[in-house]
Design a protein around this motif. Structure first.
Motif, PDB file in Angstrom:
ATOM      1  N   GLY A  41      22.813  18.533 -23.666  1.00  0.00           N
ATOM      2  CA  GLY A  41      23.816  17.237 -24.184  1.00  0.00           C
ATOM      3  C   GLY A  41      23.805  15.915 -24.506  1.00  0.00           C
ATOM      4  O   GLY A  41      24.533  15.001 -24.438  1.00  0.00           O
ATOM      5  N   MET A  42      22.553  15.707 -24.839  1.00  0.00           N
ATOM      6  CA  MET A  42      21.925  14.613 -25.266  1.00  0.00           C
ATOM      7  C   MET A  42      22.242  14.796 -26.895  1.00  0.00           C
ATOM      8  O   MET A  42      22.334  15.765 -27.565  1.00  0.00           O
ATOM      9  CB  MET A  42      20.881  14.532 -25.455  1.00  0.00           C
ATOM     10  N   ASP A  43      22.596  13.419 -27.238  1.00  0.00           N
ATOM     11  CA  ASP A  43      22.664  12.931 -28.871  1.00  0.00           C
ATOM     12  C   ASP A  43      21.297  13.197 -29.061  1.00  0.00           C
ATOM     13  O   ASP A  43      20.160  12.790 -29.041  1.00  0.00           O
ATOM     14  CB  ASP A  43      23.188  11.457 -29.162  1.00  0.00           C
ATOM     15  N   ALA A  44      20.352  13.651 -30.254  1.00  0.00           N
ATOM     16  CA  ALA A  44      19.086  13.758 -30.886  1.00  0.00           C
ATOM     17  C   ALA A  44      18.974  13.538 -32.486  1.00  0.00           C
ATOM     18  O   ALA A  44      20.055  13.959 -33.182  1.00  0.00           O
ATOM     19  CB  ALA A  44      18.347  15.310 -31.095  1.00  0.00           C
ATOM     20  N   THR A  45      18.278  12.398 -33.212  1.00  0.00           N
ATOM     21  CA  THR A  45      17.945  12.391 -34.209  1.00  0.00           C
ATOM     22  C   THR A  45      16.178  12.084 -34.174  1.00  0.00           C
ATOM     23  O   THR A  45      15.604  12.163 -33.810  1.00  0.00           O
ATOM     24  CB  THR A  45      18.349  10.495 -34.415  1.00  0.00           C
ATOM     25  N   ILE A  46      16.307  12.816 -36.260  1.00  0.00           N
ATOM     26  CA  ILE A  46      14.609  13.360 -36.444  1.00  0.00           C
ATOM     27  C   ILE A  46      14.522  12.535 -37.619  1.00  0.00           C
ATOM     28  O   ILE A  46      15.508  12.613 -38.371  1.00  0.00           O
ATOM     29  CB  ILE A  46      15.091  14.642 -37.002  1.00  0.00           C
ATOM     30  N   PHE A  47      13.473  11.868 -37.480  1.00  0.00           N
ATOM     31  CA  PHE A  47      13.633  10.184 -38.762  1.00  0.00           C
ATOM     32  C   PHE A  47      12.085  10.912 -39.278  1.00  0.00           C
ATOM     33  O   PHE A  47      10.903  11.301 -38.922  1.00  0.00           O
ATOM     34  CB  PHE A  47      13.049   9.191 -37.882  1.00  0.00           C
TER      35      PHE A  47
END
Length: 154
Positions: A41-47
């Motif tokens: 249920g989290m937001d995730a970003t991969i940089f």
């Protein structure tokens, strides 16, 4: 108590992961952690930065290799043998190929971000990336990351 929780919902938790290597052991951790984060249920970003940026380039995923650590990795042909062995182990464990994992990540809402400095340094253009990749400066990444509960360099 239930009314109070409804009136003051907890903000959605978020996380970021930094991928700086275009090897199998560099690419998989951020994607696996990102997928698990969104499934919780989290937001995730991969940089993606430095050599990791290759992971999100079109037609590059099959070129990612496994390079054994230490002196073994320096032996000519060892990376090819190690990559083949690693892919066999991943197939046997039913782990999706890197391209499939990237597609899953996008379908499940993980934000894929290319580092603008790396894009400029490597002379890349936006059309060289898989669909949906955003290009951001390190400053913009940090403005987002400062509010995240989890930030990891994988």
């Amino acid at each position: 108590m239930a009314d109070e929780a409804r009136n003051n919902p907890e903000p959605k938790k978020s996380c970021t992961f930094i991928c700086s290597r275009d090897t199998l052991d560099g690419a998989y951790p951020s994607l696996v952690l990102g997928l698990n984060a969104v499934r919780l249920g989290m937001d995730a970003t991969i940089f993606y930065t430095f050599m990791g940026i290759n992971v999100i380039r079109k037609n590059y995923q099959d070129k990612c290799r496994f390079i054994p650590p230490g002196p073994m990795g320096a032996i000519p042909g060892m990376a090819t043998v190690a990559t083949k062995m690693m892919r066999q182990k991943m197939d046997a464990a039913h782990i999706p190929a890197l391209g499939e994992l990237l597609e899953m990540a996008q379908l499940e809402g993980i934000k894929l971000v290319a580092c603008k400095m790396t894009v400029d340094m490597m002379g890349l253009s936006p059309d060289e990336f898989i669909d949906g990749v955003q290009i951001q400066t390190a400053e913009d990444y940090l403005k987002h990351a400062v509010n995240c509960q989890i930030n990891m360099f994988t």
